[in-house]
Motif scaffolding. Structure first.
Motif, PDB file in Angstrom:
ATOM      1  N   GLY A  45      49.736  22.374  39.683  1.00  0.00           N
ATOM      2  CA  GLY A  45      48.691  22.697  38.712  1.00  0.00           C
ATOM      3  C   GLY A  45      47.682  21.574  38.564  1.00  0.00           C
ATOM      4  N   ARG A  46      48.164  20.333  38.541  1.00  0.00           N
ATOM      5  CA  ARG A  46      47.261  19.180  38.454  1.00  0.00           C
ATOM      6  C   ARG A  46      46.356  19.114  39.677  1.00  0.00           C
ATOM      7  NH1 ARG A  46      51.552  14.599  36.562  1.00  0.00           N
ATOM      8  NH2 ARG A  46      51.786  15.299  34.413  1.00  0.00           N
ATOM      9  N   LEU A  47      46.914  19.344  40.843  1.00  0.00           N
ATOM     10  CA  LEU A  47      46.128  19.317  42.065  1.00  0.00           C
ATOM     11  C   LEU A  47      45.041  20.383  42.042  1.00  0.00           C
ATOM     12  CD1 LEU A  47      45.739  18.249  44.990  1.00  0.00           C
ATOM     13  CD2 LEU A  47      47.297  20.059  45.704  1.00  0.00           C
ATOM     14  N   MET A  48      45.381  21.564  41.572  1.00  0.00           N
ATOM     15  CA  MET A  48      44.401  22.649  41.518  1.00  0.00           C
ATOM     16  C   MET A  48      43.300  22.357  40.505  1.00  0.00           C
ATOM     17  SD  MET A  48      46.473  26.122  42.214  1.00  0.00           S
ATOM     18  CE  MET A  48      44.951  27.016  42.418  1.00  0.00           C
ATOM     19  N   LYS A  49      43.613  21.667  39.406  1.00  0.00           N
ATOM     20  CA  LYS A  49      42.580  21.314  38.425  1.00  0.00           C
ATOM     21  C   LYS A  49      41.624  20.275  38.994  1.00  0.00           C
ATOM     22  CE  LYS A  49      44.999  22.390  34.166  1.00  0.00           C
ATOM     23  NZ  LYS A  49      45.592  21.856  32.939  1.00  0.00           N
ATOM     24  N   ARG A  50      42.152  19.345  39.802  1.00  0.00           N
ATOM     25  CA  ARG A  50      41.305  18.303  40.384  1.00  0.00           C
ATOM     26  C   ARG A  50      40.343  18.865  41.420  1.00  0.00           C
ATOM     27  NH1 ARG A  50      45.172  14.015  42.516  1.00  0.00           N
ATOM     28  NH2 ARG A  50      46.830  15.220  41.595  1.00  0.00           N
ATOM     29  N   THR A  51      40.787  19.845  42.148  1.00  0.00           N
ATOM     30  CA  THR A  51      39.930  20.424  43.181  1.00  0.00           C
ATOM     31  C   THR A  51      39.460  21.792  42.695  1.00  0.00           C
ATOM     32  OG1 THR A  51      41.878  21.292  44.291  1.00  0.00           O
ATOM     33  CG2 THR A  51      41.037  19.202  45.075  1.00  0.00           C
ATOM     34  N   ALA A  52      38.272  21.822  42.150  1.00  0.00           N
ATOM     35  CA  ALA A  52      37.732  23.045  41.556  1.00  0.00           C
ATOM     36  C   ALA A  52      37.543  24.140  42.600  1.00  0.00           C
ATOM     37  CB  ALA A  52      36.415  22.744  40.855  1.00  0.00           C
ATOM     38  N   ASN A  53      37.262  23.768  43.832  1.00  0.00           N
ATOM     39  CA  ASN A  53      37.044  24.777  44.866  1.00  0.00           C
ATOM     40  C   ASN A  53      38.286  25.617  45.101  1.00  0.00           C
ATOM     41  OD1 ASN A  53      34.446  23.919  45.231  1.00  0.00           O
ATOM     42  ND2 ASN A  53      34.932  22.591  46.962  1.00  0.00           N
ATOM     43  N   ILE A  54      39.452  25.001  45.048  1.00  0.00           N
ATOM     44  CA  ILE A  54      40.693  25.750  45.247  1.00  0.00           C
ATOM     45  C   ILE A  54      40.841  26.798  44.147  1.00  0.00           C
ATOM     46  CG2 ILE A  54      43.211  25.612  45.264  1.00  0.00           C
ATOM     47  CD1 ILE A  54      42.954  22.910  46.622  1.00  0.00           C
ATOM     48  N   GLY A  55      40.551  26.419  42.917  1.00  0.00           N
ATOM     49  CA  GLY A  55      40.668  27.347  41.796  1.00  0.00           C
ATOM     50  C   GLY A  55      39.722  28.521  41.929  1.00  0.00           C
ATOM     51  N   GLN A  56      38.509  28.248  42.393  1.00  0.00           N
ATOM     52  CA  GLN A  56      37.533  29.322  42.555  1.00  0.00           C
ATOM     53  C   GLN A  56      37.941  30.261  43.679  1.00  0.00           C
ATOM     54  OE1 GLN A  56      33.942  27.151  43.218  1.00  0.00           O
ATOM     55  NE2 GLN A  56      33.437  27.011  41.043  1.00  0.00           N
ATOM     56  N   TRP A  57      38.399  29.712  44.766  1.00  0.00           N
ATOM     57  CA  TRP A  57      38.725  30.524  45.935  1.00  0.00           C
ATOM     58  C   TRP A  57      40.060  31.238  45.822  1.00  0.00           C
ATOM     59  CZ3 TRP A  57      35.559  32.160  49.542  1.00  0.00           C
ATOM     60  CH2 TRP A  57      34.347  31.513  49.690  1.00  0.00           C
ATOM     61  N   SER A  58      40.974  30.715  45.013  1.00  0.00           N
ATOM     62  CA  SER A  58      42.292  31.359  44.912  1.00  0.00           C
ATOM     63  C   SER A  58      42.181  32.768  44.341  1.00  0.00           C
ATOM     64  CB  SER A  58      43.253  30.510  44.080  1.00  0.00           C
ATOM     65  OG  SER A  58      42.822  30.444  42.736  1.00  0.00           O
ATOM     66  N   GLY A  59      41.308  32.967  43.351  1.00  0.00           N
ATOM     67  CA  GLY A  59      41.102  34.299  42.792  1.00  0.00           C
ATOM     68  C   GLY A  59      40.473  35.241  43.793  1.00  0.00           C
ATOM     69  N   LYS A  60      39.542  34.725  44.571  1.00  0.00           N
ATOM     70  CA  LYS A  60      38.887  35.558  45.582  1.00  0.00           C
ATOM     71  C   LYS A  60      39.860  35.948  46.688  1.00  0.00           C
ATOM     72  CE  LYS A  60      34.406  33.588  44.589  1.00  0.00           C
ATOM     73  NZ  LYS A  60      33.311  32.748  45.012  1.00  0.00           N
ATOM     74  N   VAL A  61      40.692  35.006  47.101  1.00  0.00           N
ATOM     75  CA  VAL A  61      41.682  35.302  48.148  1.00  0.00           C
ATOM     76  C   VAL A  61      42.682  36.341  47.640  1.00  0.00           C
ATOM     77  CG1 VAL A  61      43.577  34.325  49.497  1.00  0.00           C
ATOM     78  CG2 VAL A  61      41.413  33.104  49.338  1.00  0.00           C
ATOM     79  N   ALA A  62      43.144  36.183  46.411  1.00  0.00           N
ATOM     80  CA  ALA A  62      44.088  37.153  45.844  1.00  0.00           C
ATOM     81  C   ALA A  62      43.438  38.528  45.759  1.00  0.00           C
ATOM     82  CB  ALA A  62      44.546  36.703  44.459  1.00  0.00           C
ATOM     83  N   GLY A  63      42.162  38.592  45.360  1.00  0.00           N
ATOM     84  CA  GLY A  63      41.452  39.865  45.302  1.00  0.00           C
ATOM     85  C   GLY A  63      41.332  40.511  46.668  1.00  0.00           C
ATOM     86  N   LEU A  64      41.015  39.715  47.678  1.00  0.00           N
ATOM     87  CA  LEU A  64      40.909  40.245  49.038  1.00  0.00           C
ATOM     88  C   LEU A  64      42.251  40.784  49.536  1.00  0.00           C
ATOM     89  CD1 LEU A  64      38.531  37.660  50.734  1.00  0.00           C
ATOM     90  CD2 LEU A  64      38.061  40.059  50.222  1.00  0.00           C
ATOM     91  N   ILE A  65      43.319  40.110  49.181  1.00  0.00           N
ATOM     92  CA  ILE A  65      44.658  40.582  49.587  1.00  0.00           C
ATOM     93  C   ILE A  65      44.947  41.939  48.949  1.00  0.00           C
ATOM     94  CG2 ILE A  65      47.137  40.148  49.335  1.00  0.00           C
ATOM     95  CD1 ILE A  65      46.471  37.149  49.724  1.00  0.00           C
ATOM     96  N   TYR A  66      44.624  42.079  47.660  1.00  0.00           N
ATOM     97  CA  TYR A  66      44.852  43.361  46.988  1.00  0.00           C
ATOM     98  C   TYR A  66      43.970  44.458  47.571  1.00  0.00           C
ATOM     99  CZ  TYR A  66      47.877  41.337  43.451  1.00  0.00           C
ATOM    100  OH  TYR A  66      48.912  40.743  42.812  1.00  0.00           O
ATOM    101  N   ILE A  67      42.716  44.142  47.886  1.00  0.00           N
ATOM    102  CA  ILE A  67      41.830  45.136  48.493  1.00  0.00           C
ATOM    103  C   ILE A  67      42.374  45.558  49.855  1.00  0.00           C
ATOM    104  CG2 ILE A  67      39.530  45.469  49.517  1.00  0.00           C
ATOM    105  CD1 ILE A  67      38.464  43.721  47.177  1.00  0.00           C
ATOM    106  N   TRP A  68      42.818  44.578  50.643  1.00  0.00           N
ATOM    107  CA  TRP A  68      43.371  44.887  51.968  1.00  0.00           C
ATOM    108  C   TRP A  68      44.609  45.769  51.856  1.00  0.00           C
ATOM    109  CZ3 TRP A  68      48.077  43.067  54.145  1.00  0.00           C
ATOM    110  CH2 TRP A  68      48.257  43.416  55.478  1.00  0.00           C
ATOM    111  N   LEU A  69      45.485  45.460  50.907  1.00  0.00           N
ATOM    112  CA  LEU A  69      46.676  46.290  50.707  1.00  0.00           C
ATOM    113  C   LEU A  69      46.300  47.701  50.269  1.00  0.00           C
ATOM    114  CD1 LEU A  69      49.085  43.760  48.966  1.00  0.00           C
ATOM    115  CD2 LEU A  69      49.356  44.769  51.230  1.00  0.00           C
ATOM    116  N   GLY A  70      45.289  47.826  49.407  1.00  0.00           N
ATOM    117  CA  GLY A  70      44.845  49.139  48.960  1.00  0.00           C
ATOM    118  C   GLY A  70      44.282  49.967  50.103  1.00  0.00           C
ATOM    119  N   VAL A  71      43.470  49.349  50.952  1.00  0.00           N
ATOM    120  CA  VAL A  71      42.912  50.044  52.102  1.00  0.00           C
ATOM    121  C   VAL A  71      44.020  50.454  53.062  1.00  0.00           C
ATOM    122  CG1 VAL A  71      41.443  49.750  54.149  1.00  0.00           C
ATOM    123  CG2 VAL A  71      40.639  48.969  51.907  1.00  0.00           C
ATOM    124  N   LYS A  72      44.965  49.565  53.262  1.00  0.00           N
ATOM    125  CA  LYS A  72      46.092  49.871  54.161  1.00  0.00           C
ATOM    126  C   LYS A  72      46.890  51.071  53.641  1.00  0.00           C
ATOM    127  CE  LYS A  72      49.979  47.686  56.451  1.00  0.00           C
ATOM    128  NZ  LYS A  72      50.727  46.482  56.692  1.00  0.00           N
TER     129      LYS A  72
END
Length: 78
Positions: A45-72
């Motif tokens: 959690g500390r590492l993710m707070k220090r690197t803001a880019n990871i926090g921003q991209w983690s939500g997008k990656v999770a969303g893409l995974i859910y979209i991919w699963l839905g399409v599948k």
């Protein structure tokens, strides 16, 4: 508990003692495993707070995974 009976051998002593011992081992291992997860979460959690880019991209990656699963699932044939 359904997993434990295969390790009980009546010829090696009272079954209740074997059940209690296996149950105690299971509880201890579960506590250790859960504690290790809880301890390791804080540094991650500390590492993710220090690197803001990871926090921003983690939500997008999770969303893409859910979209991919839905399409599948949508194009899945029986």
């Amino acid at each position: 508990m359904a997993f434990l009976p295969q390790f009980i051998h009546p010829e090696k002593g009272p079954a209740i003692v074997q059940f209690l011992l296996l149950g105690l081992i299971f509880v201890i291992m579960s506590c250790l495993y859960t504690s290790m997860i809880a301890i390791s979460i804080r540094p991650i959690g500390r590492l993710m707070k220090r690197t803001a880019n990871i926090g921003q991209w983690s939500g997008k990656v999770a969303g893409l995974i859910y979209i991919w699963l839905g399409v599948k699932v949508a194009f899945q044939q029986r």
